[in-house]
Scaffold this motif. Sequence first.
Motif, PDB file in Angstrom:
ATOM      1  N   SER A   1      30.733  36.401  36.640  1.00  0.00           N
ATOM      2  CA  SER A   1      30.330  35.183  35.942  1.00  0.00           C
ATOM      3  C   SER A   1      31.160  34.992  34.684  1.00  0.00           C
ATOM      4  O   SER A   1      31.209  35.885  33.825  1.00  0.00           O
ATOM      5  N   PRO A   2      31.811  33.846  34.510  1.00  0.00           N
ATOM      6  CA  PRO A   2      32.557  33.610  33.276  1.00  0.00           C
ATOM      7  C   PRO A   2      31.641  33.366  32.085  1.00  0.00           C
ATOM      8  O   PRO A   2      32.079  33.457  30.939  1.00  0.00           O
ATOM      9  N   THR A   3      30.384  33.088  32.356  1.00  0.00           N
ATOM     10  CA  THR A   3      29.430  32.774  31.290  1.00  0.00           C
ATOM     11  C   THR A   3      28.720  34.018  30.762  1.00  0.00           C
ATOM     12  O   THR A   3      28.537  34.172  29.558  1.00  0.00           O
ATOM     13  N   THR A   4      28.353  34.920  31.668  1.00  0.00           N
ATOM     14  CA  THR A   4      27.599  36.113  31.263  1.00  0.00           C
ATOM     15  C   THR A   4      28.408  37.399  31.368  1.00  0.00           C
ATOM     16  O   THR A   4      27.976  38.443  30.882  1.00  0.00           O
TER      17      THR A   4
ATOM     18  N   THR B   1      30.379  25.377  39.113  1.00  0.00           N
ATOM     19  CA  THR B   1      30.010  25.733  37.750  1.00  0.00           C
ATOM     20  C   THR B   1      29.779  27.234  37.618  1.00  0.00           C
ATOM     21  O   THR B   1      30.208  27.869  36.648  1.00  0.00           O
ATOM     22  N   LEU B   2      29.108  27.812  38.585  1.00  0.00           N
ATOM     23  CA  LEU B   2      28.778  29.230  38.541  1.00  0.00           C
ATOM     24  C   LEU B   2      30.025  30.104  38.501  1.00  0.00           C
ATOM     25  O   LEU B   2      30.121  31.048  37.710  1.00  0.00           O
TER      26      LEU B   2
ATOM     27  N   PRO C   1      33.220  28.225  29.377  1.00  0.00           N
ATOM     28  CA  PRO C   1      34.168  29.308  29.140  1.00  0.00           C
ATOM     29  C   PRO C   1      35.414  29.158  29.998  1.00  0.00           C
ATOM     30  O   PRO C   1      35.451  28.353  30.931  1.00  0.00           O
ATOM     31  N   LEU C   2      36.415  29.952  29.687  1.00  0.00           N
ATOM     32  CA  LEU C   2      37.500  30.170  30.627  1.00  0.00           C
ATOM     33  C   LEU C   2      36.955  30.977  31.807  1.00  0.00           C
ATOM     34  O   LEU C   2      35.892  31.595  31.712  1.00  0.00           O
ATOM     35  N   THR C   3      37.662  30.973  32.908  1.00  0.00           N
ATOM     36  CA  THR C   3      37.079  31.498  34.144  1.00  0.00           C
ATOM     37  C   THR C   3      37.112  33.014  34.239  1.00  0.00           C
ATOM     38  O   THR C   3      36.238  33.612  34.853  1.00  0.00           O
ATOM     39  N   MET C   4      38.098  33.666  33.624  1.00  0.00           N
ATOM     40  CA  MET C   4      38.243  35.104  33.767  1.00  0.00           C
ATOM     41  C   MET C   4      38.663  35.726  32.446  1.00  0.00           C
ATOM     42  O   MET C   4      39.239  35.053  31.587  1.00  0.00           O
ATOM     43  N   ALA C   5      38.402  37.024  32.308  1.00  0.00           N
ATOM     44  CA  ALA C   5      38.814  37.750  31.109  1.00  0.00           C
ATOM     45  C   ALA C   5      40.325  37.672  30.937  1.00  0.00           C
ATOM     46  O   ALA C   5      40.825  37.495  29.823  1.00  0.00           O
TER      47      ALA C   5
ATOM     48  N   GLY D   1      30.622  35.926  27.608  1.00  0.00           N
ATOM     49  CA  GLY D   1      31.368  34.841  28.237  1.00  0.00           C
ATOM     50  C   GLY D   1      32.785  34.770  27.719  1.00  0.00           C
ATOM     51  O   GLY D   1      33.080  35.191  26.591  1.00  0.00           O
ATOM     52  N   PHE D   2      33.666  34.176  28.518  1.00  0.00           N
ATOM     53  CA  PHE D   2      35.101  34.147  28.204  1.00  0.00           C
ATOM     54  C   PHE D   2      35.454  32.868  27.447  1.00  0.00           C
ATOM     55  O   PHE D   2      36.264  32.054  27.890  1.00  0.00           O
TER      56      PHE D   2
END
Length: 489
Positions: A38-41, A103-104, A337-341, A374-375
């Motif tokens: 999850s990019p959010t959590t 979105t997820l 957020p951005l999608t990935m670390a 989140g990223f």
Amino acid sequence: MTMNVMYRPAAAPKAPERFFIGGRWVEPISRQTLKVVSPTTEELLITYPEAGPADIDRAVAAARAAFDNGPWPRMAPAERARYLRKVADLLTARLDEIAHAWTLQVGAPISLTKKLVGQNPTLFNYYADLIEAYPFVDERKRDDGGRVRVVKEPVGVCAAITPWNAPLVLLSYKIAAGLAAGCTMVAKPSPETPLEAYILAECIEQAGLPEGVFNIVPAGREGGDYLVRHKGIDKVAFTGSTAAGKHIAAVCAERLARVSLELGGKSAAVLLDDADFTKALPSLMVYTMPITGQVCFSLTRILVPERREKEFLDLYLGAVSGIKVGDPFDPATQMGPLTMARQRARVEGYIATGRAEGAHVACGGGRPRGLDKGFYVEPTVFTGVTPHMKIVQEEIFGPVVSVLTYRDEDDAADKANNSAFGLSGAVYSSDPERGYRMARRMRTGSVTVNGMIVDPKHPFGGFKQSGMGREGGPEGLDNYVETKTIHFA
């Protein structure tokens, strides 16, 4: 910037367990797995199977058999159109689910994904309508009076390889056009965003398309490379980075496999000296940083007249600083957020580079306060930039915009074209015809006068290192056909 509380989705997604190959859901041969975070959590969402070479071989063989011996390429266009409309209807019934998955996995605001998911059934309906009138057979005459038929035939078995930022829309461009042409398809969605491709597979299965016409094999980079190199693939349709596109083009060149590429961008928005900045602002706010800037056609270079720079910055910086950053499932959120670390690390690296190059961070530049998970990166605007800076020349793929000034229209055109890319762009003017003249000077595949429009019923693609070929419109169908000339002696 304002932040909001977390809105958790109602339920965790169900992890895919099988691949759709040959019209059936089959057990993976490979024991490798992929993960979606999850990019959010920053929590693990799902673990699911990754296709290995044997799985990909099976998918290509199914598509090959469906093309060489099956009914799909031999159907009347009206019959294929009937199937495509069934797929469109089934997608329409699942739009909320598709928006939720987008979105997820990506972090795009739910308010935006719900607006954009309708493009998926639109593409299937559009190509269904188009092929009922498309000139698959064109009767012509030779100078000697003899007859000629110029025939458009499907190119064959196609690999559709798509990125993570707009997972199903970018896949639908390829699948809808390819199926309409009579091709059979092997889809490799991005490993970070598999869910919507599985929804499409379920819709295609439910619509009753012949077995092997559509196959799905999610995989990472190695699997994608194996698919591109596969001798059973006649054409590769790819959307993604320019670096990956160059590699794919080189691999396809070894055996002259057909290829179409929709690649990166560094698009310019040119505000002419007669532009109404207040009227321009709403579209600039949407399209300079869409999906946290993770869109190839983002207007990441804004060119303004020297004498009106302060006027523009007062408007634009005020609006950017008011963007509501937060949980993408909150309907009020404007930027997630951005999608990935790794994506956040990339963007933060470019922001550091911009500072080191001497550009001024006029807005943003850090991580938003109050969002510890989140990223997230603040929407960032650089001023005091020069055309040759790295942040101006390279695609950042994040919420980072550079504002440049120009002296006159010649200088504006030179700076707009001072890029290795040429995907999209915009021109703002109180005189649309003056805007059109500037648009003609821009070496880019798509330009909007006084706004920003991407319409699936019209061609989209790039000049220079932004790719080759077009998606959308009749030109998108042309991507998937070969031309055969048949003379009658």
